[in-house]
Scaffold this motif. Structure first.
Motif, PDB file in Angstrom:
ATOM      1  N   PHE A  16      -3.813   6.431  -5.934  1.00 12.51           N
ATOM      2  CA  PHE A  16      -2.801   7.203  -5.238  1.00 12.51           C
ATOM      3  C   PHE A  16      -2.012   8.046  -6.234  1.00 12.51           C
ATOM      4  O   PHE A  16      -2.188   7.925  -7.449  1.00 12.51           O
ATOM      5  N   ASP A  17      -1.174   8.905  -5.717  1.00 12.40           N
ATOM      6  CA  ASP A  17      -0.366   9.785  -6.559  1.00 12.40           C
ATOM      7  C   ASP A  17       0.771   8.984  -7.190  1.00 12.40           C
ATOM      8  O   ASP A  17       1.770   8.680  -6.538  1.00 12.40           O
ATOM      9  N   TRP A  18       0.607   8.630  -8.447  1.00 16.19           N
ATOM     10  CA  TRP A  18       1.596   7.792  -9.114  1.00 16.19           C
ATOM     11  C   TRP A  18       2.962   8.448  -9.220  1.00 16.19           C
ATOM     12  O   TRP A  18       3.968   7.757  -9.425  1.00 16.19           O
ATOM     13  N   SER A  19       3.033   9.761  -9.078  1.00 19.48           N
ATOM     14  CA  SER A  19       4.326  10.434  -9.207  1.00 19.48           C
ATOM     15  C   SER A  19       5.301  10.010  -8.118  1.00 19.48           C
ATOM     16  O   SER A  19       6.520  10.129  -8.290  1.00 19.48           O
ATOM     17  N   VAL A  20       4.791   9.484  -6.977  1.00 23.94           N
ATOM     18  CA  VAL A  20       5.697   9.042  -5.911  1.00 23.94           C
ATOM     19  C   VAL A  20       6.530   7.846  -6.360  1.00 23.94           C
ATOM     20  O   VAL A  20       7.590   7.568  -5.778  1.00 23.94           O
ATOM     21  N   LEU A  21       6.081   7.152  -7.397  1.00 25.63           N
ATOM     22  CA  LEU A  21       6.822   5.984  -7.879  1.00 25.63           C
ATOM     23  C   LEU A  21       8.105   6.372  -8.596  1.00 25.63           C
ATOM     24  O   LEU A  21       8.930   5.507  -8.903  1.00 25.63           O
ATOM     25  N   GLU A  22       8.297   7.660  -8.835  1.00 26.25           N
ATOM     26  CA  GLU A  22       9.571   8.114  -9.388  1.00 26.25           C
ATOM     27  C   GLU A  22      10.708   7.765  -8.431  1.00 26.25           C
ATOM     28  O   GLU A  22      11.865   7.607  -8.850  1.00 26.25           O
ATOM     29  N   PHE A  64       6.853  -4.066 -11.445  1.00 26.59           N
ATOM     30  CA  PHE A  64       5.634  -3.887 -10.660  1.00 26.59           C
ATOM     31  C   PHE A  64       4.394  -3.729 -11.532  1.00 26.59           C
ATOM     32  O   PHE A  64       4.469  -3.331 -12.694  1.00 26.59           O
ATOM     33  N   LEU A  65       3.267  -4.059 -10.906  1.00 26.28           N
ATOM     34  CA  LEU A  65       1.954  -3.804 -11.477  1.00 26.28           C
ATOM     35  C   LEU A  65       1.372  -2.581 -10.779  1.00 26.28           C
ATOM     36  O   LEU A  65       1.499  -2.425  -9.561  1.00 26.28           O
ATOM     37  N   LEU A  66       0.722  -1.737 -11.537  1.00 23.52           N
ATOM     38  CA  LEU A  66       0.094  -0.538 -11.006  1.00 23.52           C
ATOM     39  C   LEU A  66      -1.368  -0.834 -10.717  1.00 23.52           C
ATOM     40  O   LEU A  66      -2.098  -1.327 -11.577  1.00 23.52           O
ATOM     41  N   SER A  67      -1.795  -0.547  -9.487  1.00 21.08           N
ATOM     42  CA  SER A  67      -3.160  -0.850  -9.065  1.00 21.08           C
ATOM     43  C   SER A  67      -3.731   0.333  -8.292  1.00 21.08           C
ATOM     44  O   SER A  67      -3.040   1.306  -8.023  1.00 21.08           O
ATOM     45  N   GLY A  68      -5.008   0.235  -7.953  1.00 24.45           N
ATOM     46  CA  GLY A  68      -5.628   1.246  -7.113  1.00 24.45           C
ATOM     47  C   GLY A  68      -6.437   2.275  -7.876  1.00 24.45           C
ATOM     48  O   GLY A  68      -5.895   3.240  -8.405  1.00 24.45           O
ATOM     49  N   GLY A  69      -7.749   2.060  -7.946  1.00 21.80           N
ATOM     50  CA  GLY A  69      -8.646   3.072  -8.483  1.00 21.80           C
ATOM     51  C   GLY A  69      -8.549   3.335  -9.969  1.00 21.80           C
ATOM     52  O   GLY A  69      -8.977   4.396 -10.451  1.00 21.80           O
ATOM     53  N   ILE A  70      -7.990   2.405 -10.734  1.00 18.13           N
ATOM     54  CA  ILE A  70      -7.936   2.594 -12.185  1.00 18.13           C
ATOM     55  C   ILE A  70      -9.339   2.413 -12.754  1.00 18.13           C
ATOM     56  O   ILE A  70     -10.012   1.424 -12.493  1.00 18.13           O
ATOM     57  N   ARG A  71      -9.769   3.407 -13.534  1.00 21.16           N
ATOM     58  CA  ARG A  71     -11.123   3.439 -14.095  1.00 21.16           C
ATOM     59  C   ARG A  71     -11.062   3.710 -15.598  1.00 21.16           C
ATOM     60  O   ARG A  71      -9.979   4.003 -16.129  1.00 21.16           O
ATOM     61  N   PRO A  72     -12.195   3.623 -16.290  1.00 24.90           N
ATOM     62  CA  PRO A  72     -12.172   3.908 -17.728  1.00 24.90           C
ATOM     63  C   PRO A  72     -11.545   5.252 -18.066  1.00 24.90           C
ATOM     64  O   PRO A  72     -10.816   5.377 -19.056  1.00 24.90           O
ATOM     65  N   GLU A  73     -11.797   6.254 -17.211  1.00 27.05           N
ATOM     66  CA  GLU A  73     -11.251   7.576 -17.481  1.00 27.05           C
ATOM     67  C   GLU A  73      -9.769   7.697 -17.158  1.00 27.05           C
ATOM     68  O   GLU A  73      -9.161   8.764 -17.354  1.00 27.05           O
ATOM     69  N   SER A  74      -9.166   6.617 -16.681  1.00 30.32           N
ATOM     70  CA  SER A  74      -7.734   6.623 -16.367  1.00 30.32           C
ATOM     71  C   SER A  74      -6.863   6.321 -17.589  1.00 30.32           C
ATOM     72  O   SER A  74      -5.628   6.309 -17.481  1.00 30.32           O
ATOM     73  N   LEU A 109       3.129  -5.286  -6.482  1.00 32.31           N
ATOM     74  CA  LEU A 109       1.892  -4.630  -6.888  1.00 32.31           C
ATOM     75  C   LEU A 109       1.725  -3.424  -5.982  1.00 32.31           C
ATOM     76  O   LEU A 109       1.692  -3.569  -4.748  1.00 32.31           O
ATOM     77  N   PHE A 110       1.644  -2.240  -6.566  1.00 33.06           N
ATOM     78  CA  PHE A 110       1.517  -1.006  -5.800  1.00 33.06           C
ATOM     79  C   PHE A 110       0.069  -0.548  -5.810  1.00 33.06           C
ATOM     80  O   PHE A 110      -0.488  -0.218  -6.864  1.00 33.06           O
ATOM     81  N   ASP A 111      -0.534  -0.538  -4.619  1.00 36.94           N
ATOM     82  CA  ASP A 111      -1.946  -0.212  -4.457  1.00 36.94           C
ATOM     83  C   ASP A 111      -2.081   1.023  -3.566  1.00 36.94           C
ATOM     84  O   ASP A 111      -1.126   1.451  -2.917  1.00 36.94           O
ATOM     85  N   THR A 112      -3.273   1.567  -3.503  1.00 35.80           N
ATOM     86  CA  THR A 112      -3.538   2.745  -2.685  1.00 35.80           C
ATOM     87  C   THR A 112      -3.599   2.385  -1.206  1.00 35.80           C
ATOM     88  O   THR A 112      -4.235   1.402  -0.820  1.00 35.80           O
ATOM     89  N   LYS A 113      -2.966   3.189  -0.385  1.00 37.29           N
ATOM     90  CA  LYS A 113      -2.955   2.950   1.052  1.00 37.29           C
ATOM     91  C   LYS A 113      -4.341   3.185   1.638  1.00 37.29           C
ATOM     92  O   LYS A 113      -5.002   4.181   1.344  1.00 37.29           O
ATOM     93  N   CYS A 114      -4.791   2.224   2.460  1.00 37.31           N
ATOM     94  CA  CYS A 114      -6.087   2.348   3.117  1.00 37.31           C
ATOM     95  C   CYS A 114      -6.047   1.565   4.419  1.00 37.31           C
ATOM     96  O   CYS A 114      -5.032   0.960   4.755  1.00 37.31           O
ATOM     97  N   ASN A 115      -7.158   1.562   5.138  1.00 36.11           N
ATOM     98  CA  ASN A 115      -7.199   0.939   6.466  1.00 36.11           C
ATOM     99  C   ASN A 115      -7.653  -0.510   6.449  1.00 36.11           C
ATOM    100  O   ASN A 115      -7.970  -1.069   7.495  1.00 36.11           O
ATOM    101  N   GLN A 158       0.850  -1.186   0.000  1.00 31.96           N
ATOM    102  CA  GLN A 158       0.000   0.000   0.000  1.00 31.96           C
ATOM    103  C   GLN A 158       0.889   1.240   0.000  1.00 31.96           C
ATOM    104  O   GLN A 158       1.780   1.377   0.840  1.00 31.96           O
ATOM    105  N   ILE A 159       0.628   2.126  -0.953  1.00 29.84           N
ATOM    106  CA  ILE A 159       1.498   3.271  -1.174  1.00 29.84           C
ATOM    107  C   ILE A 159       0.727   4.586  -1.043  1.00 29.84           C
ATOM    108  O   ILE A 159      -0.354   4.745  -1.612  1.00 29.84           O
ATOM    109  N   ALA A 160       1.320   5.520  -0.298  1.00 28.38           N
ATOM    110  CA  ALA A 160       0.789   6.881  -0.226  1.00 28.38           C
ATOM    111  C   ALA A 160       1.900   7.894  -0.490  1.00 28.38           C
ATOM    112  O   ALA A 160       1.690   8.891  -1.175  1.00 28.38           O
ATOM    113  N   THR A 161       3.084   7.630   0.066  1.00 25.58           N
ATOM    114  CA  THR A 161       4.224   8.518  -0.120  1.00 25.58           C
ATOM    115  C   THR A 161       5.436   7.705  -0.568  1.00 25.58           C
ATOM    116  O   THR A 161       5.446   6.472  -0.507  1.00 25.58           O
TER     117      THR A 161
END
Length: 226
Positions: free
Chosen positions: A157-163, A171-181, A142-148, A121-124
């Motif tokens: 999450f803010d993908w720019s932190v993966l820089e 890695f696989l990118l995960s977390g909230g990917i939608r059609p508009e992504s 697999l990098f996903d959005t941090k949650c409880n 789970q990634i936030a920062t």
């Protein structure tokens, strides 16, 4: 780029998704998930046991096992025995670990011949430090959005932190990917990006994917899918 659609459990829906040209499907074995492999509201596991022999698999699930796509089993703090049983029963190609599994746990599974994906789970950028001990112990992160909770949040999450990620493990990118992504996916670049993980953003209801949305999304990102 690997396209993984997770939270699959309906054989007909899996057949429809398979022809879209995706690569992997995710089968969730975590009891706390609304997308756990179930049949008519009942666990596919025997009600009195935590595991299920291959000879007792309901016929309705056989198309899942015989699916030509790579099958990823999603587990949270499961015992090695349970994962081995499910891997053999459902012919899993990968074990995806979402709990507190240690590098030593992963190494033990490696020695048993399993291919592994470890979720974080990634936030920062600081959250990426936890991956260091798993280098060489898994095939993918697999990098996903941090949650409880152990389940996904459905938020990006803010993908720019993966820089800040300088590891060698793809890695696989995960977390909230939608059609508009689709535009953001086309624009995202990282030398270790191996694929994307799609789930709730493409659902009609938990465990049932919207084929039309998936088809349009895949078409929109096809220039990046190489």
């Amino acid at each position: 780029m690997i396209i993984k659609v997770c939270g699959m459990r309906d054989p007909e829906n899996i057949r429809e998704v398979a022809v879209l040209g995706i690569d992997w499907i995710g089968l969730i074995f975590f009891a706390g998930s609304s997308r756990r492999i179930i049949d008519n509201g009942q666990s596919t596991m025997d009600n009195s046991q935590s595991t299920m022999a291959a000879s007792r698999i309901p016929n309705c699930l056989l198309p899942i096992i015989n699916c030509q796509l790579k099958r990823v089993g999603v587990f949270v703090n499961a015992s090695q025995e349970e994962m081995m049983e499910m891997a053999n029963t459902f012919r899993l190609d990968y074990l995806q670990l979402h709990g507190n599994e240690t590098p030593d746990d992963c190494h033990a599974l490696q020695k048993r011949g399993f291919s592994l994906i470890k979720a974080f789970q990634i936030a920062t950028a600081c959250d990426l430090e936890q991956t260091v001990g798993y280098e060489g112990r898994v095939d993918y992160f697999l990098f996903d959005t941090k949650c409880n909770s152990y389940g996904g949040s459905g938020k990006q999450f803010d993908w720019s932190v993966l820089e800040a990620y300088r590891g060698k493990t793809p890695f696989l990118l995960s977390g909230g990917i939608r059609p508009e992504s689709a535009g953001a996916i086309r624009s995202f670049r990282h030398p270790r990006l191996a694929g994307i993980d799609l789930n709730s953003g493409f659902e009609i209801e938990p465990g049932l994917k919207d084929i039309g949305k998936l088809k349009e999304f895949l078409k929109a990102i096809q220039n990046h899918n190489s």
